[in-house]
Design a protein around this motif. Structure first.
Motif, mmCIF file in Angstrom:
data_model
loop_
_atom_site.group_PDB
_atom_site.id
_atom_site.type_symbol
_atom_site.label_atom_id
_atom_site.label_comp_id
_atom_site.label_asym_id
_atom_site.label_seq_id
_atom_site.Cartn_x
_atom_site.Cartn_y
_atom_site.Cartn_z
ATOM 1 N N LEU A 15 -70.345 -42.173 32.686
ATOM 2 C CA LEU A 15 -69.899 -41.086 33.562
ATOM 3 C C LEU A 15 -70.518 -39.754 33.137
ATOM 4 O O LEU A 15 -71.044 -38.995 33.956
ATOM 5 N N GLN A 16 -70.481 -39.495 31.816
ATOM 6 C CA GLN A 16 -71.021 -38.226 31.319
ATOM 7 C C GLN A 16 -72.523 -38.142 31.583
ATOM 8 O O GLN A 16 -73.051 -37.064 31.854
ATOM 9 N N LYS A 37 -74.093 -39.503 34.085
ATOM 10 C CA LYS A 37 -74.247 -39.205 35.507
ATOM 11 C C LYS A 37 -73.950 -37.735 35.788
ATOM 12 O O LYS A 37 -74.643 -37.097 36.576
ATOM 13 N N VAL A 38 -72.895 -37.228 35.119
ATOM 14 C CA VAL A 38 -72.547 -35.818 35.313
ATOM 15 C C VAL A 38 -73.717 -34.934 34.877
ATOM 16 O O VAL A 38 -74.087 -33.978 35.553
ATOM 17 N N ILE A 73 -76.989 -35.741 34.652
ATOM 18 C CA ILE A 73 -78.142 -35.871 35.545
ATOM 19 C C ILE A 73 -77.843 -35.203 36.888
ATOM 20 O O ILE A 73 -78.643 -34.430 37.415
ATOM 21 N N GLY A 74 -76.648 -35.487 37.404
ATOM 22 C CA GLY A 74 -76.284 -34.953 38.713
ATOM 23 C C GLY A 74 -76.222 -33.441 38.724
ATOM 24 O O GLY A 74 -76.668 -32.792 39.669
ATOM 25 N N SER A 75 -75.698 -32.845 37.621
ATOM 26 C CA SER A 75 -75.570 -31.386 37.616
ATOM 27 C C SER A 75 -76.922 -30.712 37.450
ATOM 28 O O SER A 75 -77.050 -29.513 37.641
ATOM 29 N N GLY A 76 -77.945 -31.502 37.099
ATOM 30 C CA GLY A 76 -79.285 -30.924 36.963
ATOM 31 C C GLY A 76 -79.869 -30.476 38.286
ATOM 32 O O GLY A 76 -80.651 -29.528 38.341
ATOM 33 N N GLN A 110 -74.387 -29.583 29.539
ATOM 34 C CA GLN A 110 -73.847 -30.907 29.244
ATOM 35 C C GLN A 110 -74.482 -31.448 27.959
ATOM 36 O O GLN A 110 -73.826 -32.048 27.125
ATOM 37 N N GLU A 121 -80.975 -33.512 33.333
ATOM 38 C CA GLU A 121 -80.203 -32.279 33.426
ATOM 39 C C GLU A 121 -81.087 -31.032 33.329
ATOM 40 O O GLU A 121 -80.940 -30.093 34.097
ATOM 41 N N VAL A 126 -78.417 -43.811 35.069
ATOM 42 C CA VAL A 126 -78.044 -43.380 36.419
ATOM 43 C C VAL A 126 -76.931 -44.253 36.986
ATOM 44 O O VAL A 126 -76.457 -44.002 38.086
ATOM 45 N N LYS A 134 -81.495 -43.715 43.926
ATOM 46 C CA LYS A 134 -80.289 -43.396 43.155
ATOM 47 C C LYS A 134 -80.384 -41.983 42.570
ATOM 48 O O LYS A 134 -79.410 -41.227 42.580
ATOM 49 N N ILE A 149 -77.841 -38.925 43.216
ATOM 50 C CA ILE A 149 -77.081 -38.188 42.200
ATOM 51 C C ILE A 149 -77.496 -36.734 42.147
ATOM 52 O O ILE A 149 -76.673 -35.833 42.093
ATOM 53 N N GLN A 150 -78.811 -36.514 42.139
ATOM 54 C CA GLN A 150 -79.284 -35.159 41.811
ATOM 55 C C GLN A 150 -79.400 -34.252 43.024
ATOM 56 O O GLN A 150 -79.412 -33.039 42.876
ATOM 57 N N HIS A 170 -75.237 -33.482 44.049
ATOM 58 C CA HIS A 170 -75.426 -32.452 43.022
ATOM 59 C C HIS A 170 -74.195 -31.549 42.879
ATOM 60 O O HIS A 170 -73.714 -31.290 41.782
ATOM 61 N N TYR A 190 -71.282 -33.279 41.048
ATOM 62 C CA TYR A 190 -71.436 -33.423 39.598
ATOM 63 C C TYR A 190 -71.456 -32.061 38.908
ATOM 64 O O TYR A 190 -70.994 -31.931 37.772
ATOM 65 N N SER A 191 -71.998 -31.049 39.593
ATOM 66 C CA SER A 191 -71.967 -29.708 38.990
ATOM 67 C C SER A 191 -70.540 -29.249 38.799
ATOM 68 O O SER A 191 -70.172 -28.715 37.755
ATOM 69 N N GLN A 200 -66.536 -28.238 31.187
ATOM 70 C CA GLN A 200 -67.153 -27.333 30.213
ATOM 71 C C GLN A 200 -66.487 -25.976 30.210
ATOM 72 O O GLN A 200 -66.341 -25.353 29.176
#
Lengths: 409, 669
Positions: free
Chosen positions: A271-272, A274-275, A277-280, A292, A312, A368, B23, B27-28, B32, B35-36, B43
């Motif tokens: 999960l972390q 994915k978080v 990569i996704g937040s990138g 992250q 990220e 991923v 994929k 995700i990205q 996005h 996940y952000s 955080q």
């Protein structure tokens, strides 16, 4: 015989440069994830030294005479098996697996280097004499060669690496020219075994498919019965083996099958990752800017989760570049294998392809979230001397074969 | 070779790459935002910063309760493998001196957060701060410290685990003591360690205010010791002692037995924790006679020298039989009080109109709460004249058919002897902020004038007579004139008034010409002795004797306060180790001989205050007899009197404080 003496012809920069780029991207990611980490200080410097050593070894392997790989086959395989046994007796336990063999301040993982032994020996064994690979006995021999290390590695227990060996063995058997039915006989028990993980219903459905395919292949009753029993036995054996696994390994498998079953346990890293990569996002947060990563949400990120540092900090763009670079490397190796005039070399290249691809696919897959979290390093990028050195040896062998591709007709 | 197989593999590779790219894009790019937000949530955190709870101090600024920063350590077992757990267990075993297996067991006990150590001191944190193991984290965990264990337990009260006041001053003044919590916008790493703080979006907590009591710690200590001593001697069930300043209603000491330890309040019964001086009422018996007498004299219904026939000890009135323990043919009005004659009192009270009598009792504060600033007070019981039976007035005149709280009694007596003014009793005289600046001061509240000053003077003289030649002779004190009144009442039980169970009480004051102290002692159900004069009066005497010795200002001006003269009193000094009180207060014998604050006080050199909170530093400095001057907030970074130098009382110690990053970290969560 015409030999082109241009350097381009001898040394494929089209393969070497992508590999070098991957190593450099890996170094950047290792730097970003370790420089502020209290327990990983010095990891970047160590990896940098390993990079130089590995490139040096790469060139040594590159310049070795072609025959070395045949001559070394038996010896390297025997040595690999020897070390795999030794590590079980006196190895050091790292991350729950007895996989590390230490010599004073130095150490290595026999399961990394045994890949070379298995690849060389299987290639040698398939081409030593004329073999009918569709003969069940020959298949049995080939499987024994490949699965002996699998068994030893499972005893460590290091499931991830064992899976790599299984893929390696199957790929080489496949490439050796086995019939489709032969491949079916080899692979179907594995599929049945995997199906058994999802419960009895799925397992029975898998068996039904096996029976249908057996009808399509139209073999005699004796063969059909044997194959069916093999499948049945594989399912039962796998169920038994699953219960033998350590709880943390079991939970990794079950949490992949059903991610909601254990969101805070084995699923935490997935999960972390994915978080991260996704937040990138598309462009990424910038080098050293990934919070992250910098806030250390993923333990030991510089090893198995190096890819999410890239995801990220360099975003979708960086992730895709890494995937494309791997694509170039893998397609090139496949291309060499298919154009190689020596069957033995061709098999070696397919073995190398299988190793690199399985590492790449499982590692990025778990980053991923499309494969379970199985501890496998990402070739060229993950922190770790043994892994980098071994991968560069494999690339060295690849380019050595490419260099000498015109020697055999 | 193998073109078709190569194509098959190539196809497989392409499919895999497409899946992977798909994929990644999912995700990205498309997810996005999701996940952000998820990353932001884990955080960036808005942390609640608990304000430090204020101090409770005695009238001279001595700290009776304070809050101590402590830290609890937790481990997230999900982030620890066996090797790390092992390391963690050894580190903790080394730091806390406990068996390694103990910590291993804790780490094996749960999947998730486990508490490795609760409420460790700051030095342990410093020791552990250099150890970085992912999954180990700590949070600030305050403890309420009662440096004198059970001293004034019923006054101070106690707090629950979340430091919310549950009883006593802690409860009554909870909103002052609590302060205003702040919050912090914080970016934190995986183990919860704050990495940076967004000051613009943060609000500093405002520390709780300090509550200064009117309690005199020395009096309190003496009263507790002597009350305990007397209770043990008389083998009573329980006892109450109250000391008040009659001139303004300040409560100087309140002691109840049985008592409890505020720190471990949960192991005690409700009955131990109850402040019976205000929550329980009793029939006061003869101590009420002074009040009745004051009413009669104030109405001019009797003269001091008037002789009353006291019927030689037995008197029948409307079917009831009233007896005197000390039989007299006749007594004058003054002697009636001195010898505590029920018959005399009955006859005098008969002259008083029921409504007038009721009005006086109301005016003295009976039948309604005193509204003292302590929780749980009851109003007592006072019959209205409509409900009087034929004998009610008679019985009420000597303290039956009326129920009062000990505090009401002391309050009424204050009015009786101070010239006739009823003051509202109070126990808090000042509220200060964390820098010891006064926020508000509580002034005495005069409720009403009850009797004329000359009547007050007369009653006072009568009560001096009680101690000099009457029932209260056991209360006589060397060198100081004291007055008072004894009280012995049969306890009301299921079978009516008990012949075995009594309440023995004595209420006295000193010095007689200008009373500075009024003190009530009640012993409930004593087994050895039953009379107020023999059970309660000696307790009064011992306590007052010691108080007079300890506080020379109590002495009237005409007593020579020279050192040589004064030394005479020393032979009355009793050992005052404080041991009794503690043993009583602490059933588990967890005697903590080193009171942390006292340790500091007993030093003659300056301690190192670095790292102390402003509040702690200020209280330490004031206990050392120094004045403090504070600059800034947060933790002490500089002190003008260096650590280790000899202390010269009265000097000013300047301290500079700052919020440094470390202190922010420790305060967060």
């Amino acid at each position: 015989m015409k030999i082109d003496y241009k350097i381009q012809d001898k040394f494929d920069f089209g393969l070497f440069l992508p590999v070098l780029s991957l190593i450099i991207i890996g170094l950047l990611a290792i730097y970003s994830s370790t420089v502020n980490h209290p327990t990983a200080i010095g990891n970047f410097e160590r990896q940098l030294s390993w990079t130089f050593i590995s490139i040096l070894v790469f060139f040594i392997v590159y310049f070795l005479p072609q025959q070395t790989f045949r001559y070394a086959a038996i010896f390297s395989y025997a040595l690999s098996i020897f070390f795999l046994i030794v590590v079980l007796i006196m190895g050091k336990t790292v991350y729950g697996a007895k996989s590390w063999l230490a010599f004073g301040p130095f150490g290595f993982q026999p399961s990394e280097f045994a890949k070379i032994g298995v690849i060389l020996f299987m290639a040698y064994w398939f081409t030593k004499s004329e073999r009918n690979i569709n003969n069940p006995l020959e298949i049995g021999y080939a499987l024994t060669i490949g699965f002996l290390p699998v068994l030893l590695i499972l005893l460590e227990p290091d499931m991830g690496t064992a899976i790599v060996y299984i893929i390696l063995t199957l790929a080489m058997i496949f490439w050796s020219g086995i019939s489709i039915f032969g491949m079916f006989v080899v692979v179907s028990p594995g599929v049945a075994a995997f199906a058994s993980l999802f419960g009895l219903h799925v397992f029975i459905i898998a068996l039904v498919f096996v029976v249908i395919l057996l009808f399509i292949f139209k073999r005699n009753l004796y063969t059909n019965a044997t194959v069916f029993v093999l499948n049945l036995a594989a399912g039962y054996f796998f169920d038994y083996a699953f219960n033998m696994l350590k709880p943390h390994q079991q939970s990794r498998i079950t949490s992949f099958i059903d991610p909601s079953s254990d969101p805070l346990g084995a699923g935490y890293n997935a999960l972390q990752a994915k978080v991260a990569i996704g937040s990138g996002g598309f462009w990424g947060k910038g080098f050293m800017e990934g919070n992250q990563t910098q806030l250390r949400f993923i333990p030991e990120q510089w090893t198995d989760f190096i890819y999410c540092v890239i995801g990220e900090e360099f975003g979708f763009l960086g992730s895709i570049i890494v995937v494309i670079l791997f694509g170039i490397v893998l397609v090139k190796i496949l291309n060499y294998a298919s154009i190689s005039k020596s069957k033995s070399n061709s098999l070696i290249l397919i073995g190398i392809l299988a190793v690199l691809f399985s590492h790449f696919a499982i590692n990025i897959g778990m980053n991923v979230g499309i494969t379970p979290v199985i501890g496998l390093p990402l070739p060229f990028l993950s922190y770790g001397g043994s892994s980098l050195l071994m991968n560069m040896v494999l690339i060295g062998i690849t380019m050595n074969i490419y260099k000498n591709r015109k020697l055999h007709t | 070779m193998n073109k078709s197989r190569a194509l098959l593999i190539a196809f497989f590779l392409v499919v895999f790459f497409l899946v992977l790219v798909g994929k990644l894009a999912d995700i990205q790019i498309s997810k996005h935002e999701y996940y952000s937000a998820k990353a932001f949530r884990q955080q960036i955190d808005t942390l609640h910063v608990k304000a430090e709870r204020g101090l409770i101090l005695d009238r001279f600024g001595e700290t009776l309760v304070y809050t101590k920063d402590q830290f609890s350590f937790y481990a997230d077992t999900r982030m620890l493998n066996d090797r790390k757990k092992d390391t963690l267990a050894s580190v903790f075993s080394r730091t806390f001196g406990k068996d390694k297996e103990y910590f291993k067991k804790i780490l094996a006990s749960g999947n998730g957060n486990v508490c490795l150590w609760k409420k460790a001191d700051r030095d342990k944190l410093l020791q552990l701060e250099n150890i970085t193991i992912d999954g180990l984290f700590y949070e600030a965990d305050y403890s309420r410290i009662y440096p004198y264990a059970g001293l004034a337990a019923h006054v101070l009260g106690y707090v629950n685990r979340d430091l919310e006041g549950i009883a006593g001053i802690e409860n009554e003044y909870d909103k002052f003591l609590t302060g205003t919590d702040g919050f912090k916008r914080i970016e934190r790493d995986v183990i919860g360690r704050p990495v940076s703080v967004d000051d613009e979006q943060s609000l500093e907590p405002v520390a709780g205010q300090n509550v200064h009591l009117t309690i005199n710690k020395t009096y309190q200590q003496i009263l507790e010791e002597e009350l305990y001593f007397g209770l043990e001697k008389s083998k009573g069930k329980s006892a109450v002692g109250i000391i008040m300043n009659p001139k303004n209603g300040e409560i100087l000491a309140i002691s109840n037995f049985p008592t409890y330890d505020p720190k471990n309040y949960s192991v005690f019964d409700d009955i131990d924790r109850k402040n019976i001086s205000i929550t329980d009422m009793y029939e006061p018996g003869s101590t009420m006679k002074s009040v009745t007498m004051a009413a009669i004299l104030n109405e001019g219904l009797a003269k001091e020298s008037e002789v009353i026939n006291t019927e030689n000890g037995v008197y029948k009135i409307k079917g009831a039989k009233i007896t005197d323990d000390h039989k007299y043919e006749k007594l004058n009005v003054r002697e009636i009080l001195e010898h505590s004659s029920n018959i005399g009192m009955t006859k005098l009270a008969d002259r008083l109109d029921s409504r007038k009598f009721y009005k006086y009792l109301r005016d003295f504060g009976f039948g309604m709460p005193t509204y003292v600033d302590l929780p749980g007070e009851v109003p007592g019981m006072l019959k209205t004249p409509d409900n009087y039976s034929g004998t009610s007035k008679s019985f009420m005149s000597f303290g039956y058919e009326i129920a009062v709280t000990p505090l009401q009694m002391v309050t009424a007596y204050s009015a009786l002897i101070n010239g006739g003014l009823l003051y509202k009793p109070f126990i808090v005289n000042k509220i200060t902020n964390e820098f010891n600046n006064t926020i508000s001061e509580i002034k005495p509240v005069l409720i009403r004038k009850v009797i004329k000053p000359q009547i007050s003077q007369q009653i006072k003289e009568f009560m001096v007579g009680v101690v000099e030649q009457g029932t209260g002779q056991e209360a006589g004190i060397e060198r100081v004139n004291a007055g008072g009144k004894t009280g012995t009442s049969q306890r009301w039980t299921d079978e009516g008034y008990s012949k075995k169970e009594y309440n023995a009480s004595f209420i006295g004051f000193l010095p007689a010409d200008d009373p500075k102290i009024v003190c009530l002692i009640v012993v409930y159900s004593p087994q050895n002795g039953k009379y107020g004069g023999t059970v309660a009066a000696p307790i009064f005497k011992r306590a007052m004797q010691r108080i007079v010795e300890s506080d020379i200002d109590i002495l009237p001006n005409n007593v020579i306060k020279e050192e040589g003269e004064y030394k005479i009193f020393e032979r009355f000094s009793f050992s005052s180790s404080g041991k009794n009180v503690q043993e009583y207060a602490n059933p588990q014998k967890q005697n903590k001989p080193l009171y942390e604050k006292e340790k500091v006080t007993s030093r003659s050199t300056m301690p190192n205050l670095r790292g102390y909170s402003v509040r702690d530093a200020v209280s330490v400095i004031s206990e050392l007899g120094l004045k403090s001057e504070v600059q800034g907030r947060g933790r002490v970074i500089y002190q003008s009197i260096p650590a280790g130098t000899m202390i010269q009382k009265g000097k000013t110690c300047e301290i500079k404080c700052r919020f440094d990053r470390k202190s922010k970290q420790s305060e967060s969560k």
